[in-house]
Every structure is written in C-alpha cells, then in structure tokens.
Design an enzyme around this catalytic site. Structure first.
Site, PDB file in Angstrom:
ATOM      1  N   ASP A   3      36.775   7.495  35.747  1.00  0.00           N
ATOM      2  CA  ASP A   3      36.727   8.631  34.872  1.00  0.00           C
ATOM      3  C   ASP A   3      36.159   9.732  35.423  1.00  0.00           C
ATOM      4  O   ASP A   3      36.059   9.769  36.998  1.00  0.00           O
ATOM      5  CB  ASP A   3      36.771   7.754  33.679  1.00  0.00           C
TER       6      ASP A   3
HETATM    7  C1  GLC Z   1      39.079  13.640  32.218  1.00  0.00           C
HETATM    8  C2  GLC Z   1      40.393  12.369  31.286  1.00  0.00           C
HETATM    9  C3  GLC Z   1      40.755  11.489  31.992  1.00  0.00           C
HETATM   10  C4  GLC Z   1      41.628  12.280  32.825  1.00  0.00           C
HETATM   11  C5  GLC Z   1      40.668  13.017  33.913  1.00  0.00           C
HETATM   12  C6  GLC Z   1      41.176  13.502  35.177  1.00  0.00           C
HETATM   13  O1  GLC Z   1      37.977  13.919  32.235  1.00  0.00           O
HETATM   14  O2  GLC Z   1      38.913  12.060  30.677  1.00  0.00           O
HETATM   15  O3  GLC Z   1      41.109  11.094  30.564  1.00  0.00           O
HETATM   16  O4  GLC Z   1      42.675  11.223  33.474  1.00  0.00           O
HETATM   17  O5  GLC Z   1      39.612  13.183  34.137  1.00  0.00           O
HETATM   18  O6  GLC Z   1      42.303  14.318  34.498  1.00  0.00           O
END
Ligand code: GLC
Length: 717
Positions: A288
């Site tokens: 993430d």
């Molecule tokens: C964010 C979220 C995740 C998302 C990613 C890309 O922090 O936790 O759900 O897909 O970053 O935007």
C-alpha cells in the site's frame, strides 16, 4: 518509430522458439515467451525498476508525492504508475516507457476504481445492502468499461476488509460485517472487473485489498493495531480475500496494519504460507502507499534498506511510493541480503500480468480518446446507476407516511439536501460533481411541490463525505448535533418528518428512530443518487435494501454483530443480574444485520425440513413459504442462518449461510428452499483443521438476523 525490444520479442519470439527449436534445457518458464526473453536480457537495474510503483501528480491518494515520475520512467526506475488516467495522458506516459527506454516495457496504470469510474455507483457499503450480486457484478463491469477506455488496466478493488467497527472510516469501502456475503460480493466484483479475458480493452486487473484484516483496527482508528487469534482471522476475516483470489484476481495489496505483531508488508505467514502456499495465488503482491517505509514507524525495520529487505523477502513484489526497492534493492542483492532469485520471482510475476493484459502486444490499446468518450457516462450506465442506487437504500422506519404521493406539497430541508458533492462519497474515482444531474432537493422538485409551509418535511442529514473513507475515523457515531436538533424542532412544530440519511458508516440513530416518522438510509448513492432518493420517496421504487452491518444503539455496544458467541452467562432474563449485559442498554443493536423494510409486507411460514438429520456428504433441505401480504410488488431477501449448538470450540449464535432475493406480486406466495450440507457446517476446529463436526444444530430463516423462525436438525459425520 523505434521498435522496442519488448515489442519485437512479443511478436518475433514465438516464431524463433518454434523455428530454432528452443534449447531443450531451457524450457520456457512462462506461458508468455516474451517474459522469459525479457528476463534473460534485463539488467539488475531494469528488473528493480519493474518493482517500483509511483503516483502521478494527477490526483493524490496518500501522504507523499513523486514529482519526477516521468524521469523515473524514462530512466527505467519505475514500471507502474497510479493515479494517472485519460487516454491522452496515459498515451504520452506510455510513449516515454515504450519508446524512450532500452527494453520498452509498457507501464501498468492503476487507479482506485472502487465504486465506479466516471459513472459513480453507491459506496461499497451501500452496494452491499442491495444483496444483488448480479447488479454488483454489473457495476464492476461498467466501471471496467469506463476505466479501461481511459487508459487504465488495474483497479485497487475489491476492498475485502470485513469490519464490525463503525468508528472506522473505511467501513464505507467494504461489504459489511459478514464473511459469507462479503465473499460472494468480492468474487462478483472480480468477475465484473476481469471479465473472461484480461487482454480485452474493456477489462481491468483486480486487486484484492487490504490484505489482511485491516478492518479490525483497535478503537476503530485507521492504521491502528490489529491483533486476533489465527482462528478468528481464518473464520471471519480471510474468507473474502480468498474468494477474490479464487475468482481469479491477479494482484493483492498488503495492508497498513500489523497482525500479531508483524506488519502485513513483511508478513510471510500471510503472503507466502497462506496466500501463495494454501490458496495458490499466482499474481503479484503490491504494497500500500508508502506501506514498506512505514515499517520503520512500526518499529519493525531499522531503516528504509531494512524495510526493503524485510518486504521483498516476505513476498511483497511491488513497492508503492516508498522508493525502498528503487533505492536499496541493488545493494541488498549485491550484499546477498536479498537473493536475485527472489527479485526474479517478483519481476516475473509482474511481467506475466502485464503480458496477460496484452500490454506487450499493443501498449497503446487502452489509449483511444474516441472510445473513451463513447463508453463514458452513457445513458444506459446512468440508468443502471439510478436503479442500483435505489436498490442499495434501506428503509429503516416507516409509520406509513411513505411513499409520498407525487405532487403533494413537501418541504425539503437539511445540510445535505442540496449537496451534489456528497452524493459521490469518498474514493469517487474520476466521478465529477458536474456529472451529477440533481441533488436530492433538485430531484424532489422535479417530482413534487416543494413548499416551506408543508406539514411533511424531508430532512436530508448525515455526514459530509469527508468523514468517510481513509484517515476518517470518528470517536462519536451520532449525527452532528445540530441535525438532531433540527429534527427535534420540526417535531416540536408538529411536522411529519422523513429522515434521509447520507453516511458512510453505521450510525447511532437511537434518538432519531424515536422522533422521525420514517428513516431512509441512503448511504452516498452516487451520480444518480438524488433521483434515486426521489424514486424511493415517491414510490417509483419499492425499497428492498437490507443492512450488511448492525446499527448499534450507541457506541458503547460496539462491537455488536450477528455472529456473536453465547457466553457462559447469556443475557436471557431482563431482570437478572449475573448475565452478560449492560446496566443501561439492551444487548440487541438498534437495527440488526439483514434488516430492511419495504412498502409492502412479507409473511414467512414455519420451516419444513426434508429430514431432521443427515450425515457425511449428504444434505437436507429447509423450505419456507414467503407471501407478499401487502398491496404492491416487493422484493424480499430471504436469509438462512445456522447455529452449531456444541463444538470443539465455541460457535456463534448464528451465521449467515445462504440468502435468496424474491420478488413477489401482492398476494403472491413463493417457496424458498435451501440445501443444508456439510460445507455449511464447516469451521476451524480445535485442532485448526477445517470441517464439520457431528451434533445438534438450529437453523433460522427470515428477513433479518434477529428472526426467531427456527428449526432443528442433527448432523452425523
Ligand atoms: C491508499 C489506500 C489504498 C489505495 C492506495 C492507492 O493509501 O490505502 O486503498 O488503493 O493508497 O491509492
């Protein structure tokens, strides 16, 4: 135009392999020959580049930015990009990757398309309340059509996080508290996104997130510690992730939280033992946003190099926004702290998915501005969005005031009455307010006479959509106090009040449930949500939504959910002291899981069993007759719950094991039949094996988890 090596390989190589009789001892490892060829010529730096994912500056979804991402791509330091879309913009970025790098390996473009791309559907918690799996799958299919036409190949969805935590802002992004329903929804969304051909120009690579158990943060505070037994994890939190993987999802995103003391981004038990070892997952795992770097904050990695080592060695293939792999993998491999074989596995997984998406055949296949225009926000997409939004709404209370007659005078008040922005909710993809045709007020004006003196008032309240989604936990789950005060005032003035609630979490509506004459849970209903609210209010649509999260009477009851355990002192005697209860509130939630009213009524017969026992691979059937006892057609979601009375570990008082949506005309009756088999009775037993146990069971069939319509049976192994 320069023909990049990758493209040449994708075309010529299969011929070469056939014609020059591929060396026997180098049987292709990949079903995509181009992958084997690229792996054989890539430098260490080029391999590392494929493990790097950066964000464009097109939109922001995390705490940091990367402003020279085009230079990174040109230098081969970045192989995938998130938060970049439109056919034109992605074409330009792709051109840099394909024509200005040595090997011309195409970029993989990802984005959070979680409840629609341009045409926005209800937030996922709202969608789940439709219990309409074909509709949920169709919404993902439409999202993929629109997003793939805008240069995207990858969505960070489905979010499979089970949650019983209304304080947690991201409960809005999931499918509620139930692992059985959550699993069916996750699989439906993967099917909708990926279709049956990932290389088609209207399908998206799904990404199962957030792995794992991100929905159980202590205190409901986002990113907070998650700690639970392996049994609880496997019984109640892992099933939706597995269902999505079983449905063919080829990417998984690690979660920010730790689990049992180990951050998910370096949790080999989750990523290698379970995901790859037990479930056979063959795609790639992405971190993430800065999740790898955050292991320093967790106190699990000493520095960014240590974090890179821990994550790569635990099975995390791609680094979103930490730049840990970009800055440290080379030295880690040269020092032997990470083997090149480990890196090769990660790179191969990523290249295989790029090949599956057809990117090596034609890197520009997703970049057609004409097709983007033709496929986006079509009348058909909007019509479906309107119907689906209405279907996601849950009628919580109705003293008979609803449905209103079209044209009757009504007042429309409240802070969200004329908001178009809040209709879209959080994680709204490329949805734009200018695409929203009407607020709730605007839509009602087109259906009725909106006068300030009317005796009936539609009061549109809720949370601003910024109070929902990521980094949006609340320690108080009531409506803003000024909204409840408005309701009190209207009631003091003798008004009849229809409360329309727009929100992204279960709320404490205890006082409102006493004061309002009707309550419609509308969630954030999406682009067409204003009209959808009007369609329900004026009876064009008979509401059929059913809650997928229990609504507590107050925060003190949390966590409250339908698969609670009975305890050694169950609360059965209201006056008894020594029972598991509160002094100031009953144990039952205000509105239970599976609850939702209709403009008609449904009657359930008693349950008929085909037998009172079965054994081994056998089964029995449980049948009820459901009758529409009202004066208009309606849809009822008939739910089956099972309770295992005695187990080698304690068992929930009920678990959802089946449901069927039935639409009945006034007076019509329908038999609904469920087949009960050993799979339905299986669980993680005392020895952590999975399967059924002999013994006595109860089953319940009704319109929500609190149904007392029950029957008993026994199962012999
Ligand atoms: C964010 C979220 C995740 C998302 C990613 C890309 O922090 O936790 O759900 O897909 O970053 O935007």
């Amino acid at each position: 135009m320069k023909y990049p090596i990758a493209l040449v390989m994708a075309v010529a190589l299969p011929l070469l392999a056939v014609s020059c009789n591929q060396k026997k001892d180098e049987a292709p490892k990949s079903k995509y020959p181009v992958v084997d060829s690229l792996m054989s010529v890539m430098t260490l730096e080029e391999k590392i580049g494929q493990t790097v994912l950066f964000t464009s500056d097109w939109t922001v979804t995390g705490p940091s930015m990367r402003d020279n991402y085009l230079e990174d791509i040109r230098a081969g330091r970045c192989g995938s990009l998130l938060n970049a879309y439109t056919a034109d913009f992605t074409r330009e970025v792709q051109r840099v990757a394909v024509e200005e790098t040595r090997l011309g390996i195409p970029i993989l473009f990802g984005y959070d398309v979680i409840h629609g791309f341009r045409t926005i559907f209800p937030i996922n918690l709202g969608m789940s309340c439709s219990w309409d799996l074909p509709a949920i799958e169709r919404s993902a299919r439409i999202a993929a059509e629109e997003a793939a036409a805008a240069g995207l190949q990858w969505t960070y969805s489905p979010m499979c996080d089970i949650s019983v935590e209304p304080r947690w802002g991201r409960i809005s992004e999931g499918s509620g508290e139930d692992p059985y329903l959550g699993s069916l929804i996750a699989a439906a969304m993967v099917r909708g996104y990926q279709g049956d051909d990932l290389s088609a120009d209207n399908t998206l690579l799904a990404c199962v997130k957030h792995y794992a158990a991100y929905g159980a943060p202590q205190g409901g505070r986002d990113y907070n510690t998650v700690d639970m037994s392996e049994r609880w994890l496997r019984e109640f939190y892992l099933p939706p992730y597995k269902a999505a993987v079983d449905a063919g999802a080829l990417s998984v995103m690690a979660s920010f939280n730790e689990l049992d003391g180990v951050p998910a981004h370096a949790n080999a038990h989750l990523m290698e033992d379970i995901l790859r070892g037990e479930w056979g997952f063959e795609g790639f795992i992405v971190s993430d946003y800065t999740g790898i770097m955050e292991m320093i904050n967790h106190g699990y990695a000493e520095d960014l190099a240590d974090a890179a080592r821990l994550s790569m060695n635990a099975g995390c293939d791609m680094d979103m926004m930490s730049a840990a792999y970009m800055n440290h993998l080379k030295e880690l491999i040269e020092s032997g702290k990470v083997s090149e074989a480990t890196l090769d596995k990660a790179v191969r997984r990523i290249l295989e998915v790029k090949a599956a998406l057809g990117l090596f055949d034609d890197p520009y296949k997703y970049c057609d501005p004409e097709r983007e225009k033709a496929r986006t926000l079509t009348e058909e997409n909007k019509a479906f969005a309107r119907q689906f939004a209405a279907e996601s709404m849950v009628l919580l209370k109705n003293d008979g005031i609803l449905p209103l007659r079209r044209g009757e005078p009504v007042a429309v008040l409240g802070p969200l009455a004329d908001s178009k922005d809040d209709l879209l909710g959080s994680w709204r993809g490329a949805g734009e307010v200018k695409s929203v045709p009407a607020s709730v007020l605007g839509a009602i004006k087109s259906s009725s006479l909106v006068t300030s003196g009317a005796s009936k008032v539609i009061l549109v309240v809720g949370e601003p959509c910024s109070w929902s989604g990521e980094a949006a936990s609340r320690s108080d789950i009531r409506l803003p106090k000024e909204q409840t005060e408005m309701l009190r005032q209207l009631k003091r003035n003798g008004k009849k009040v229809i409360l329309v609630v727009m929100n992204g979490r279960p709320l404490d509506l205890s006082e409102e449930s006493e004061l309002a004459d009707a309550i419609l849970e509308a969630w954030y209903p999406g682009t067409m949500g204003g009209y959808a609210v009007a369609d329900v209010i004026f009876g064009k649509v008979n509401p059929s939504g059913k809650l997928t999260t229990s609504f507590p009477r107050n925060l003190g009851q949390v966590p409250v959910y339908h698969y609670m355990k009975n305890t050694g002192r169950p609360y059965v005697h209201p006056e008894a002291k020594y029972e598991s209860r509160y002094l100031d509130v009953v144990n039952e939630p205000l509105y239970p899981f599976g609850y939702g009213l209709s403009y008609t009524t449904f009657d359930y017969s008693g349950i008929t069993l085909s037998a009172d026992n079965f054994s081994g691979d056998g089964s029995l059937t449980a049948t009820v007759t459901v009758t529409n006892t009202g004066d208009r057609e309606g849809t009822e979601t008939v739910q089956l719950y099972i309770r295992d009375l005695v187990g080698s570990v304690t068992r929930p008082v009920r678990q959802l094991k089946g449901f069927e949506r039935v639409t009945l005309a006034p007076g019509e009756s329908r038999e609904v039949l469920f087949t009960i088999d050993a799979a339905m009775l299986s669980f993680w037993r005392a020895d952590m094996s999975y399967g059924p146990e002999a013994g006595a069971f109860k089953l319940f069939i009704g319109g929500n988890a609190a149904t007392q319509n029950e029957a008993s049976f026994t199962y012999e192994n």
